[in-house]
Design an enzyme around this catalytic site. Structure first.
Site, PDB file in Angstrom:
ATOM      1  N   ASP A 197      17.164  23.427 -17.838  1.00 44.35           N
ATOM      2  CA  ASP A 197      17.419  23.204 -16.353  1.00 44.35           C
ATOM      3  C   ASP A 197      19.252  23.050 -16.289  1.00 44.35           C
ATOM      4  O   ASP A 197      19.497  22.485 -17.006  1.00 44.35           O
ATOM      5  CB  ASP A 197      16.634  22.286 -15.740  1.00 44.35           C
ATOM      6  CG  ASP A 197      16.249  22.368 -14.231  1.00 44.35           C
ATOM      7  OD1 ASP A 197      16.984  23.470 -13.537  1.00 44.35           O
ATOM      8  OD2 ASP A 197      15.570  21.949 -13.696  1.00 44.35           O
TER       9      ASP A 197
ATOM     10  N   ASP B  81      12.834  27.709  -7.040  1.00 44.05           N
ATOM     11  CA  ASP B  81      11.730  26.450  -6.576  1.00 44.05           C
ATOM     12  C   ASP B  81      10.860  27.014  -5.787  1.00 44.05           C
ATOM     13  O   ASP B  81      10.048  26.009  -5.513  1.00 44.05           O
ATOM     14  CB  ASP B  81      12.846  25.170  -6.495  1.00 44.05           C
ATOM     15  CG  ASP B  81      13.406  24.362  -7.714  1.00 44.05           C
ATOM     16  OD1 ASP B  81      12.740  24.980  -8.903  1.00 44.05           O
ATOM     17  OD2 ASP B  81      13.986  23.770  -7.597  1.00 44.05           O
TER      18      ASP B  81
HETATM   19  C1  GLA Z   1      14.780  21.689 -10.677  1.00 45.49           C
HETATM   20  C2  GLA Z   1      13.684  22.826 -11.298  1.00 45.49           C
HETATM   21  C3  GLA Z   1      12.633  22.481 -11.144  1.00 45.49           C
HETATM   22  C4  GLA Z   1      12.160  20.903 -11.628  1.00 45.49           C
HETATM   23  C5  GLA Z   1      13.186  20.146 -11.239  1.00 45.49           C
HETATM   24  C6  GLA Z   1      13.222  18.732 -12.092  1.00 45.49           C
HETATM   25  O1  GLA Z   1      14.682  21.795  -9.289  1.00 45.49           O
HETATM   26  O2  GLA Z   1      14.082  23.889 -10.744  1.00 45.49           O
HETATM   27  O3  GLA Z   1      11.515  23.204 -11.464  1.00 45.49           O
HETATM   28  O4  GLA Z   1      12.349  21.346 -13.175  1.00 45.49           O
HETATM   29  O5  GLA Z   1      14.602  20.595 -11.290  1.00 45.49           O
HETATM   30  O6  GLA Z   1      13.888  17.973 -11.625  1.00 45.49           O
END
Ligand code: GLA
Length: 730
Positions: free
Chosen positions: A478, A548
């Site tokens: 990430d 997301d």
């Molecule tokens: C980002 C990712 C999510 C999750 C969060 C965790 O927003 O896109 O899928 O992993 O971080 O903090």
């Protein structure tokens, strides 16, 4: 060989599948001119297209109007400061403060195969599949060598480009702009398509007219970004999804970029693409070289749809690597939307137990398992298992999950550091920062300086310790903020502006190390959802978390826009709970499944808590995934309905390469009164073959399905969906 040099016309002809691209060397000064890009031509000499017999003529015939020549000549690679006032691709700063440069042909070589780009992601191909042209040019005044590199893929309508610049002089020179591609089109009456968005709304399609002046998309955020994607297509105004000429440009790079179309005074259009020159500079000592990342150019004479299918074929076969390249991915369940930071071993095992019974194949432990991370305010950089949460340790948890017959995956955010972390307390200078200035926080975190080897080594070491400590078979990488305060205390002042690009090279280097040492690990990239959804990342990870936003209706648009360039096989897509956590919408579980099937497929919910009727549907969805994933992953995508144009429904189909089956995914977004059935015309079938609808056993010719259509009936309610599978009738 798809490339030849014609000595009579002094031109290069690059032939991809149905595409020709022609470059000529003109005048005594050996300028490199762009002659043609489009439908394949049988001709060897079409240099007349450049109109060089017309005023202002070439400089050897008319040096009085040298500037007029330079400012109208369709150049292959534009430079700055000598009279071409359109967008330049190359700009320098010499020790004596000069920025002008100009290049002329010196020599070339043509060979089979495709070279790697040192330290950079790039498409690849075997000697029998592609051939390469390297044209060496020189700025004699500066002693700066510029090599333009072109590769044609002979079975695809693809030509790739990159550029190498070498300082052959005996003093340092600074490059302040090195774009990777330039194409001068001889017309302006065209449209352009670009992909835009924000967090949770990535890659929405924008189509507009090209007009006089400059129209650009770009990122100066250090990553390709949610806001704009490194993609640009130009096309005839009449071009549609299925017809007309379309030229797609995509940058194989994950940092700052610019993609621009410029309408000029003579109603021509210059398209350029490359690293964003904003805040970029690269110092070249004598004999040093700089390589600009690759641009992929796709030509389609059958609309936007064919352009997309060409990108998909290229990326599935010639960009994505690793053990999962041609494989079905394990159906995963990720605990992020299920628990956020509130989980422990017991909770994860309870999710895994239930999930394994339903046919889910992998548990992914998301953010929150390390250091003292109890919210997003702390602990990034402390990649040590928090044994208060992960009681019994990571190996115990992974073994327990494995005992259930499931694989185990883990989340990292390697590029980041929280101010409240042991790492930051020990090495505050490891974050990108400007001495004496208050750092700009985002999600309460700083960006680690991945341009520094020792920082990368430290992080890599902590990652590999975790990966070696248990049977981990998937990593979600990430990156949850964009770059600011770009400076460090290491590089000398004249190299500070290199950090943006050095950072991206550092990320690539670490991903290469990770995928080399742990080839069995399935890597999924992610950046606050889909902020780094680019071709550079696909070289390291066969899949990327698309957004997301997991709402099925929002996803239709996001996945639709993403599919313009990137294959469905790479789109991270999960079924989540309702009301949806981002938009609060309630959609049927079945439809959420249909939408996620057009991707890598998985779940992002607490399977122990969702309603029993939803849970009961999971085994059925798992069966659909196993039945259709080969077709979805490897087939040709045809877009039929488009929410950007018609908010009522979305429809896509996958046709197998041998045209023996087709799967149609239809989602009725809003139902209308007296709208009981909808007729959908299919695409890409064999017209004289017969196809059987597996559900109803009705048999129709491909011609009837494409020209008459299939009736979608009986959907009552909003957000209802349907899958229709046709197989070739023997
Ligand atoms: C980002 C990712 C999510 C999750 C969060 C965790 O927003 O896109 O899928 O992993 O971080 O903090």
């Amino acid at each position: 060989m798809g490339i030849c040099f014609n000595e009579k016309s002094n031109s290069f002809k690059l032939d991809a599948k149905d595409t020709s691209y022609i470059i000529a060397i003109v005048d005594e000064e050996q300028f490199l001119g762009h002659v043609y890009f489009g439908q394949k031509l049988p001709d060897d000499d079409v240099n007349y297209l450049m109109g060089l017999e017309e005023s202002p003529f070439v400089p050897s015939k008319n040096n009085r109007n040298r500037m007029s020549f330079l400012d109208s000549f369709p150049t292959e690679y534009s430079t700055s400061g000598l009279g071409d006032f359109r967008e330049s691709c190359l700009k320098v700063m010499t020790k004596s403060g000069i920025t002008a440069c100009g290049i002329n042909y010196v020599t070339h070589k043509i060979y089979s195969g495709k070279p790697n780009l040192q330290g950079l992601p790039a498409t690849f191909g075997e000697e029998k599949e592609c051939s390469t042209l390297e044209i060496t040019c020189l700025d004699k005044h500066l002693n700066l060598e510029v090599i333009l590199i072109y590769t044609v893929f002979e079975n695809l309508d693809v030509i790739t480009r990159s550029v190498q610049v070498k300082n052959c002089s005996n003093e340092a020179i600074q490059l302040t702009k090195v774009l990777s591609a330039c194409v001068d089109f001889d017309r302006i009456d065209m449209d352009m398509i670009t992909l835009h968005g924000s967090w949770a709304r990535e890659r929405h399609i924008n189509r507009r007219s090209i007009t006089l002046g400059k129209q650009a998309v770009s990122s100066a955020r250090g990553e390709s970004s949610h806001q704009m994607n490194p993609f640009l297509a130009v096309m005839d105004k009449t071009s549609t999804e299925d017809a007309g000429e379309v030229y797609g440009f995509n940058f194989v790079y994950s940092g700052n970029f610019i993609a621009q179309a410029e309408g000029t005074q003579f109603d021509t259009t210059r398209v350029v693409m490359g690293i964003n020159p904003e805040d970029f500079a690269w110092n070249l000592e004598p004999d040093e070289e700089f390589t600009a990342p690759e641009v992929v150019m796709v030509y389609s004479n059958e609309g936007i749809g064919k352009m997309s299918r060409t990108f998909h074929d290229l990326y599935r076969n010639h960009l994505i690597r690793g053990q999962y390249k041609d494989k079905k991915r394990p159906i995963l369940i990720n605990n992020w939307e299920a628990t956020y930071f509130d989980f422990d071993t017991e909770k994860l095992i309870s999710i895994a137990k239930e999930a394994s019974k339903l046919g889910i194949e992998m548990l992914v432990m998301d953010d929150g398992w390390f250091g003292n991370r109890s919210s997003d305010n702390m602990a990034l950089g402390d990649w040590i298992v928090n044994e208060e949460k992960i009681k019994g340790g990571l190996k115990y948890l992974v073994d327990e999950v494995n005992k259930l017959g499931m694989k185990f995956g883990i989340w990292f955010e390697p590029e980041m550091v929280s101010p409240d972390s042991d790492l930051y307390r020990a090495h505050p200078d490891w974050a990108l920062h400007i001495e004496g200035r208050t750092g700009t926080l985002s999600r309460n975190q700083y960006v680690l300086d991945f341009s520094r080897r020792e920082v990368r080594d430290y992080i890599y070491d902590s990652l590999r310790k975790i990966l070696n400590s248990a049977n981990i078979e998937y990593v979600k990488w990430d990156m949850n903020r964009q770059l600011s305060d770009v400076g460090n205390a290491i590089l000398p002042p004249h190299r500070q502006r290199e950090i943006w690009h050095r950072y991206v090279l550092g990320v690539y280097e670490l991903m290469e190390r990770l995928t080399t040492e742990f080839p069995q690990v399935l890597l999924e990239n992610c950046s606050g959802g889909g902020a780094r959804y680019d071709a550079g990342m696909l070289y390291y990870s066969p899949q990327i978390w698309t957004s997301d936003n997991t709402d099925a209706v929002e996803r239709l648009k996001i996945q639709h826009g993403t599919s313009l360039v990137y294959p469905v096989s790479a789109m991270g897509a999960h079924v989540s709970d309702v009301p949806n956590h981002t938009v609060g919408r309630v959609t049927p579980f079945e439809t959420r499944g249909f939408v996620a099937l057009s991707g890598t497929f998985g779940y992002e919910l607490d399977v122990t808590k969702i309603p029993q009727e939803d849970r009961a549907m999971i085994p059925e969805q798992v069966t659909l995934y196993h039945k259709y994933n080969d077709l979805i992953r490897t087939g040709d995508l045809y877009r039929i309905g488009n929410l950007f144009e018609n908010p009522e429904f979305d429809c896509i189909s996958y046709v197998s390469k041998d045209k023996s089956e087709v799967l149609v995914t239809y989602v009725q977004v809003l139902n209308r009164p007296n709208y009981h059935s909808k007729r959908i015309r299919l695409k890409g079938l064999q017209k004289d073959a017969y196809y059987r609808n597996e559900e109803t056993n009705e048999v129709y010719s491909g011609a009837a399905l494409m020209n008459g259509g299939v009736l979608i009936k009986g959907l009552w309610g909003d957000f209802k969906g349907k899958l229709i599978h046709f197989v070739l009738e023997a």
